[in-house]
Design a protein around this motif. Structure first.
Motif, PDB file in Angstrom:
ATOM      1  N   LEU A  22      41.801-104.026 -27.329  1.00 38.07           N
ATOM      2  CA  LEU A  22      41.043-103.156 -26.435  1.00 38.07           C
ATOM      3  C   LEU A  22      39.635-103.715 -26.328  1.00 38.07           C
ATOM      4  O   LEU A  22      39.028-104.086 -27.337  1.00 38.07           O
ATOM      5  N   GLN A  23      39.094-103.790 -25.098  1.00 35.37           N
ATOM      6  CA  GLN A  23      37.753-104.338 -24.914  1.00 35.37           C
ATOM      7  C   GLN A  23      36.999-103.543 -23.864  1.00 35.37           C
ATOM      8  O   GLN A  23      37.539-103.216 -22.802  1.00 35.37           O
ATOM      9  N   LEU A  24      35.737-103.252 -24.145  1.00 35.97           N
ATOM     10  CA  LEU A  24      34.826-102.609 -23.210  1.00 35.97           C
ATOM     11  C   LEU A  24      33.574-103.459 -23.103  1.00 35.97           C
ATOM     12  O   LEU A  24      33.123-104.041 -24.093  1.00 35.97           O
ATOM     13  N   SER A  25      33.013-103.548 -21.894  1.00 35.36           N
ATOM     14  CA  SER A  25      31.781-104.312 -21.724  1.00 35.36           C
ATOM     15  C   SER A  25      30.972-103.734 -20.574  1.00 35.36           C
ATOM     16  O   SER A  25      31.496-103.053 -19.689  1.00 35.36           O
ATOM     17  N   GLY A  26      29.699-104.035 -20.600  1.00 32.60           N
ATOM     18  CA  GLY A  26      28.796-103.607 -19.548  1.00 32.60           C
ATOM     19  C   GLY A  26      27.566-104.478 -19.557  1.00 32.60           C
ATOM     20  O   GLY A  26      27.261-105.152 -20.544  1.00 32.60           O
ATOM     21  N   GLY A  27      26.853-104.480 -18.415  1.00 33.10           N
ATOM     22  CA  GLY A  27      25.679-105.331 -18.368  1.00 33.10           C
ATOM     23  C   GLY A  27      24.904-105.217 -17.084  1.00 33.10           C
ATOM     24  O   GLY A  27      24.934-104.182 -16.400  1.00 33.10           O
ATOM     25  N   SER A  28      24.222-106.300 -16.741  1.00 27.61           N
ATOM     26  CA  SER A  28      23.318-106.339 -15.600  1.00 27.61           C
ATOM     27  C   SER A  28      24.024-105.981 -14.297  1.00 27.61           C
ATOM     28  O   SER A  28      25.239-106.151 -14.155  1.00 27.61           O
ATOM     29  N   PHE A  29      23.252-105.497 -13.361  1.00 28.23           N
ATOM     30  CA  PHE A  29      23.710-105.176 -12.010  1.00 28.23           C
ATOM     31  C   PHE A  29      24.811-104.111 -12.023  1.00 28.23           C
ATOM     32  O   PHE A  29      25.756-104.168 -11.241  1.00 28.23           O
ATOM     33  N   ASN A  30      24.669-103.159 -12.965  1.00 23.60           N
ATOM     34  CA  ASN A  30      25.602-102.026 -13.064  1.00 23.60           C
ATOM     35  C   ASN A  30      27.054-102.488 -13.209  1.00 23.60           C
ATOM     36  O   ASN A  30      27.964-101.972 -12.556  1.00 23.60           O
ATOM     37  N   THR A  31      27.247-103.476 -14.065  1.00 18.35           N
ATOM     38  CA  THR A  31      28.585-104.016 -14.300  1.00 18.35           C
ATOM     39  C   THR A  31      29.243-103.301 -15.474  1.00 18.35           C
ATOM     40  O   THR A  31      28.645-103.173 -16.547  1.00 18.35           O
ATOM     41  N   TYR A  32      30.494-102.857 -15.264  1.00 16.00           N
ATOM     42  CA  TYR A  32      31.282-102.209 -16.305  1.00 16.00           C
ATOM     43  C   TYR A  32      32.696-102.766 -16.245  1.00 16.00           C
ATOM     44  O   TYR A  32      33.241-102.997 -15.155  1.00 16.00           O
ATOM     45  N   GLU A  33      33.287-102.987 -17.412  1.00 12.85           N
ATOM     46  CA  GLU A  33      34.634-103.565 -17.446  1.00 12.85           C
ATOM     47  C   GLU A  33      35.397-103.022 -18.645  1.00 12.85           C
ATOM     48  O   GLU A  33      34.841-102.821 -19.721  1.00 12.85           O
TER      49      GLU A  33
ATOM     50  N   ASN B 243      26.746-106.670  -8.641  1.00 11.56           N
ATOM     51  CA  ASN B 243      26.480-108.105  -8.567  1.00 11.56           C
ATOM     52  C   ASN B 243      25.011-108.377  -8.230  1.00 11.56           C
ATOM     53  O   ASN B 243      24.217-107.466  -8.033  1.00 11.56           O
ATOM     54  N   TYR B 244      24.661-109.644  -8.194  1.00 10.33           N
ATOM     55  CA  TYR B 244      23.260-110.044  -8.141  1.00 10.33           C
ATOM     56  C   TYR B 244      22.593-109.653  -6.823  1.00 10.33           C
ATOM     57  O   TYR B 244      21.461-109.178  -6.802  1.00 10.33           O
ATOM     58  N   ARG B 245      23.311-109.831  -5.703  1.00 13.99           N
ATOM     59  CA  ARG B 245      22.701-109.612  -4.400  1.00 13.99           C
ATOM     60  C   ARG B 245      23.000-108.213  -3.868  1.00 13.99           C
ATOM     61  O   ARG B 245      23.965-107.560  -4.282  1.00 13.99           O
ATOM     62  N   GLU B 246      22.175-107.783  -2.942  1.00 14.71           N
ATOM     63  CA  GLU B 246      22.436-106.529  -2.254  1.00 14.71           C
ATOM     64  C   GLU B 246      23.701-106.663  -1.393  1.00 14.71           C
ATOM     65  O   GLU B 246      24.049-107.756  -0.952  1.00 14.71           O
ATOM     66  N   HIS B 247      24.353-105.557  -1.165  1.00 21.31           N
ATOM     67  CA  HIS B 247      25.597-105.523  -0.397  1.00 21.31           C
ATOM     68  C   HIS B 247      26.589-106.583  -0.904  1.00 21.31           C
ATOM     69  O   HIS B 247      27.115-107.391  -0.163  1.00 21.31           O
ATOM     70  N   ASN B 248      26.806-106.594  -2.216  1.00 19.51           N
ATOM     71  CA  ASN B 248      27.714-107.570  -2.817  1.00 19.51           C
ATOM     72  C   ASN B 248      28.539-106.935  -3.937  1.00 19.51           C
ATOM     73  O   ASN B 248      29.082-107.629  -4.799  1.00 19.51           O
TER      74      ASN B 248
END
Length: 655
Positions: free
Chosen positions: A172-183, A209-214
């Motif tokens: 089982l793995q959970l992760s999160g980070g920059s640019f509102n990333t959740y996995e 992701n890094y850019r707007e509208h992406n």
């Protein structure tokens, strides 16, 4: 389309007969004991050791992936074995041995357990559809593999090997980070009885992701059932992948300088939604001590809906592969005589919403033999013959449809010298080819009905040395291509064409290169590695003779350093360098080169029994660079900014 039995029969008979005649006297001899390498690879369509293959093969195992702290295959592969990456902020394309970004997806063959990820059209394969927690190892073959894999195995092969249910447990793995990333990821494997086992995996990812509208929302699920008997084995596997992503569009250099995260205002409604269902099955039977027969079948069905530059579109594509083969291993006093032979049959279909469709059928036969001459010297010889037919319809160019029939062949000859278990030298020559995709055949200049197959030949020599604490790989190669299939923005626009330029068979080109890869176990807790790759890629004929091929960096490299502070803590640092290069499509070398750049990545890993936590930072120093770019003869070049600094914190539990 029908195959030509005479050509195929002559090919197979000639190869096997020549190998058998040379080694017939060794069949009666008793086998000597041999050293078994720890790393086993299936490059070569049969199990073997990289040191026994006359080719440049690198294996990235699960331990190396875990050490890097990477969260995607793109992060794992960046800079490995000379791989250069292009990313238009919608998915990475991987180039091996010096191809432009638009041609990389068609000249680097990507496999998942032997199933092709490459599409019938020019769309890049979705390599991140395979989450890292499902991967056992990644095999990289740098250089041509036209005999073993045929179409598109030009610059190299990336073979992704997924986990099989050989153990009981899961992750089982959970992760999160920059640019509102959740996995979130999970997998489980177990035994039903002594012969039947199961494996299941799922993942979900969302982020801005890094850019707007992406922003993207991505999910996958996989299930596998496997039988292992005394003399045979069987498996059936099904998977589903769903990726919905907004597209930010290209920018000018001034816009990137002002704000690299902004989206192009003309792309504010653009997106791509891809849904793929895949089914794989295989049966293998050991009919004798030497021979094993196998039959694998793969089917994928993909539906893509999109809006690009304000225009909606749909694309439905499917691929059916049937792959029977026979593999033999004869033990001799001089070593193992290995034979692999088979037939590859495929039927791909692609249908676009704007009146373009194609049914492409490919049939080919191949054979390869690795023959021991002495206990330390062996040679490899092989060949392939392939035929392709296209039933192409295009509303603008071929409204009544057109049928195209073409063929290609490849031959291989190599010599492998291995004086001991950790030392070898090899030389190798291998042909390659690729057939045009549906998009390419449907957009050609007036009076060009069907592009010729792209053909080429690769020459390579290498030296591997792996003593107890070191591993060194050095290689040099030359890759010559004729009739390379490319898009030329200056070519005559097809009748009814909606944008300038066309797909053409380009002038001949050549790629000269060398690479060195050195890993050193400095101490039991310290590992470091350095890799450098040089490519001189240029046109050798035509109006662009002497010009550099676009988007190919002459110099690239990678270095890493890993230290185990104690039994729980590990730190991994990586530096990836990409040299300056001309923007994609600038075959005249008239625009300024893109700047070289360095990417620094770092991971801090913590393990405690069955728990693992990792903090990875990509692009630590927030380097600003161009990850993809396209030349325009009008001067309106389009650039895609690379991702800035990104953090990801992951935690997993094994049970």
């Amino acid at each position: 389309m029908g195959t030509k039995p005479t050509k195929i029969a002559v090919l197979l008979t000639g190869i096997l007969a020549s190998s058998a005649s040379i080694s017939m006297s060794t069949f009666a001899a008793e086998a000597e004991s041999a050293t078994i390498d720890e790393t086993i690879t299936v490059i070569g369509r049969s199990e073997n050791s990289p040191m026994n293959i006359a080719a440049n093969v690198n294996v990235i195992d699960a331990a190396a992936i875990e050490m890097s702290g990477a969260t995607s295959l793109t992060e794992v592969l960046r800079g490995q074995s000379g791989i250069q990456i292009s990313d238009s902020n919608s998915g990475a394309v991987f180039s091996m041995r010096g191809f432009s970004a638009s041609q990389a997806a068609n000249n680097t063959l990507i496999l998942v357990d032997g199933r092709r990820l490459n599409n019938i059209d020019i769309a890049a394969p979705s390599i991140n559809a395979i989450p890292l927690h499902q991967i056992e190892r990644v095999e990289l073959l740098s250089g041509s593999a036209g005999v073993l894999y045929g179409d598109q195995a030009v610059g190299g092969v990336i073979n992704i090997i997924t986990k099989t249910p050989n153990a009981t447990g899961g992750t089982l793995q959970l992760s999160g980070g920059s640019f509102n990333t959740y996995e979130a990821k999970a997998d489980v494997a177990g035994a039903i009885n002594d012969t039947w086992r199961y494996y299941a995996a799922a993942s979900y990812n969302q982020g801005d992701n890094y850019r707007e509208h992406n922003a993207n929302e991505t999910s996958s699920i996989l299930g596998r059932l496997q039988y292992q008997g005394d003399n045979d084995d069987f498996f059936v596997e099904t998977s589903y992948y769903d990726n919905d992503r907004e597209l930010a569009g290209s920018l000018t250099l001034d816009q990137i300088e002002d704000d690299p995260r902004q989206a192009n205002p003309f792309n504010k409604d653009d997106y791509q939604h891809e849904m793929t269902t895949a089914i794989r099955s295989g049966y293998h039977y050991q009919i004798s001590d030497a021979w094993k027969l196998g039959l694998d079948a793969n089917y994928t069905d993909t539906k893509v809906t999109s809006v690009s530059w304000g225009s909606p579109g749909k694309n439905n594509r499917s691929m059916l592969e049937v792959l029977p083969k026979a593999v033999a291993t004869y033990e001799t006093a001089k070593g193992d005589l290995n034979i692999v032979t088979g037939i590859d049959l495929s039927r791909g279909e692609s249908e676009f919403s704007w009146g373009r469709s194609n049914v492409q059928k490919v049939a080919s036969a191949y054979a390869q033999a690795t023959v021991p001459l002495t206990t330390s010297v062996s040679y490899v010889v092989g060949g392939r013959y392939a035929e392709v037919s296209d039933e192409l319809v295009d509303g603008a160019v071929y409204p009544q449809g057109v049928d195209l029939d073409q063929d290609a062949h490849a031959f291989e000859l190599g010599l492998n010298y291995r004086p001991n278990s950790n030392h070898r030298l090899y030389i190798r020559a291998d042909d390659n080819f690729r057939f045009a995709k549906v998009d390419e055949q449907a957009y050609t200049p007036k009076d060009v009905v069907g592009l010729k197959p792209q053909t080429g030949r690769s020459y390579e020599a290498g030296w591997d040395w792996a003593p107890e604490q070191h591993s060194v790989r050095i290689s040099a190669y030359q890759l010559d291509l004729e009739d390379e299939i490319v898009f030329d923005p200056n070519a005559e626009t097809p009748p009814g064409g909606s944008f300038p330029g066309a797909n053409v068979n380009a002038d001949a080109s050549s790629r000269l290169g060398a690479s060195i890869d050195w890993d050193w176990q400095l101490a039991s807790q310290i590992l470091l590695g350095i890799e450098y790759n040089y490519i001189d890629a240029e046109f050798t004929e035509g109006v662009n003779k002497g010009n550099k091929l676009s988007w190919v960096a002459e110099h690239s490299g990678r270095g890493f350093f890993s230290i185990d502070a104690n039994e729980n803590w590990q730190v991994f640092t990586e530096l990836v360098y990409t040299g300056e290069r001309f923007i994609e499509g600038d075959n005249g070398n008239v625009a300024p080169k893109l700047d070289a750049y360095y990417l620094t990545n770092i991971a801090i890993n913590y393990t405690n029994n069955d728990w693992l936590a990792s903090l990875r930072v990509d692009n630590l120093f927030d380097e600003q660079y161009v990850s993809a770019g396209y030349y325009s003869s009008w001067g309106a070049h389009g650039y895609y900014p690379g991702t800035g600094r990104a953090l990801r914190l992951s935690a997993s539990y094994r049970f």
